[in-house]
Design a protein around this motif. Structure first.
Motif, PDB file in Angstrom:
ATOM      1  N   VAL A 116       0.841  -1.210   0.000  1.00 13.17           N
ATOM      2  CA  VAL A 116       0.000   0.000   0.000  1.00 13.17           C
ATOM      3  C   VAL A 116       0.873   1.257   0.000  1.00 13.17           C
ATOM      4  N   THR A 117       1.918   1.257   0.805  1.00 13.32           N
ATOM      5  CA  THR A 117       2.823   2.411   0.861  1.00 13.32           C
ATOM      6  C   THR A 117       3.535   2.607  -0.470  1.00 13.32           C
ATOM      7  N   GLY A 118       4.018   1.519  -1.062  1.00  9.89           N
ATOM      8  CA  GLY A 118       4.693   1.612  -2.365  1.00  9.89           C
ATOM      9  C   GLY A 118       3.773   2.128  -3.450  1.00  9.89           C
ATOM     10  N   LEU A 153       2.043   6.542  -6.882  1.00 17.50           N
ATOM     11  CA  LEU A 153       0.985   7.431  -7.373  1.00 17.50           C
ATOM     12  C   LEU A 153       1.277   8.885  -6.996  1.00 17.50           C
ATOM     13  N   ALA A 154       1.874   9.126  -5.837  1.00 14.28           N
ATOM     14  CA  ALA A 154       2.218  10.493  -5.442  1.00 14.28           C
ATOM     15  C   ALA A 154       3.259  11.080  -6.380  1.00 14.28           C
ATOM     16  N   ILE A 155       4.268  10.278  -6.721  1.00 14.17           N
ATOM     17  CA  ILE A 155       5.303  10.757  -7.654  1.00 14.17           C
ATOM     18  C   ILE A 155       4.709  10.976  -9.037  1.00 14.17           C
ATOM     19  N   SER A 192       1.614  11.604  -9.754  1.00 18.78           N
ATOM     20  CA  SER A 192       0.699  12.749  -9.702  1.00 18.78           C
ATOM     21  C   SER A 192       1.461  14.064  -9.733  1.00 18.78           C
ATOM     22  N   ALA A 193       2.609  14.092  -9.074  1.00 15.26           N
ATOM     23  CA  ALA A 193       3.406  15.321  -9.069  1.00 15.26           C
ATOM     24  C   ALA A 193       4.001  15.611 -10.439  1.00 15.26           C
ATOM     25  N   VAL A 194       4.236  14.560 -11.231  1.00 11.90           N
ATOM     26  CA  VAL A 194       4.862  14.724 -12.547  1.00 11.90           C
ATOM     27  C   VAL A 194       3.817  14.929 -13.644  1.00 11.90           C
ATOM     28  N   SER A 195       2.725  14.161 -13.580  1.00  9.74           N
ATOM     29  CA  SER A 195       1.739  14.169 -14.667  1.00  9.74           C
ATOM     30  C   SER A 195       0.423  14.801 -14.219  1.00  9.74           C
ATOM     31  N   HIS A 196      -0.045  15.747 -15.014  1.00  6.15           N
ATOM     32  CA  HIS A 196      -1.323  16.411 -14.756  1.00  6.15           C
ATOM     33  C   HIS A 196      -2.480  15.425 -14.902  1.00  6.15           C
ATOM     34  N   THR A 197      -2.395  14.521 -15.864  1.00  2.00           N
ATOM     35  CA  THR A 197      -3.473  13.555 -16.124  1.00  2.00           C
ATOM     36  C   THR A 197      -3.612  12.572 -14.964  1.00  2.00           C
ATOM     37  N   VAL A 198      -2.484  12.096 -14.447  1.00  2.00           N
ATOM     38  CA  VAL A 198      -2.541  11.158 -13.320  1.00  2.00           C
ATOM     39  C   VAL A 198      -3.101  11.861 -12.085  1.00  2.00           C
ATOM     40  N   ALA A 199      -2.679  13.087 -11.849  1.00  2.00           N
ATOM     41  CA  ALA A 199      -3.187  13.840 -10.695  1.00  2.00           C
ATOM     42  C   ALA A 199      -4.695  14.034 -10.804  1.00  2.00           C
ATOM     43  N   ARG A 200      -5.170  14.360 -12.003  1.00  2.00           N
ATOM     44  CA  ARG A 200      -6.611  14.552 -12.202  1.00  2.00           C
ATOM     45  C   ARG A 200      -7.368  13.249 -11.989  1.00  2.00           C
TER      46      ARG A 200
END
Length: 136
Positions: A45-47, A52-54, A56-64
């Motif tokens: 879960v942590t991994g 996903l945090a990394i 999301s910080a890099v990709s706008h689409t993943v963050a959305r």
């Protein structure tokens, strides 16, 4: 209750990806670690959360995608919780206060029938000039 925001602003997504999502991952990791230590599920879960945090910080689409996914998942819970909280406050706080005031005979809005010819309430005439400078 707030509706789901299907088109979040870029600033909101950046804030989510750089601050709130990593804090959420840290919080979930701490809860899982506290319960069982560093077991395989905690590490998985942590991994996944860190990945996903990394991303999301890099990709706008993943963050959305992550942002909207969390909103869709938590919306029913928020709806039920807010309804229950409002019901508890109403029935355990507001209703007893109203019953006590009614039993005490208080009529703050003067809704009970009066024996006067008119329902108008007389107000004293205030025509002094000082009154204009005191609004309340």
């Amino acid at each position: 209750m707030l509706p789901i925001n299907w088109s979040p602003a870029d600033a909101q997504l950046k804030s989510f990806a750089r601050i709130w999502w990593p804090l959420f991952v840290l919080f979930v990791t701490a809860l899982l670690y506290r319960g069982s230590g560093w077991t395989t599920p905690v590490l998985v879960v942590t991994g996944a959360g860190v990945a996903l945090a990394i991303a999301s910080a890099v990709s706008h689409t993943v963050a959305r995608t992550v942002f909207l996914g969390l909103q869709v998942i938590t919306f029913p819970l928020a709806f039920v919780t807010s309804t229950i909280v409002l019901a508890v406050i109403y029935y355990l706080v507001v209703t007893p206060i109203g019953l006590v005031l009614r039993l005490a005979g208080r009529d703050a809005l003067s809704l009970r029938k009066r024996k006067a010819a008119s329902l108008w309430v007389p107000v004293p005439d205030r025509t002094d000039a000082e009154r204009a400078f005191r609004q309340f």
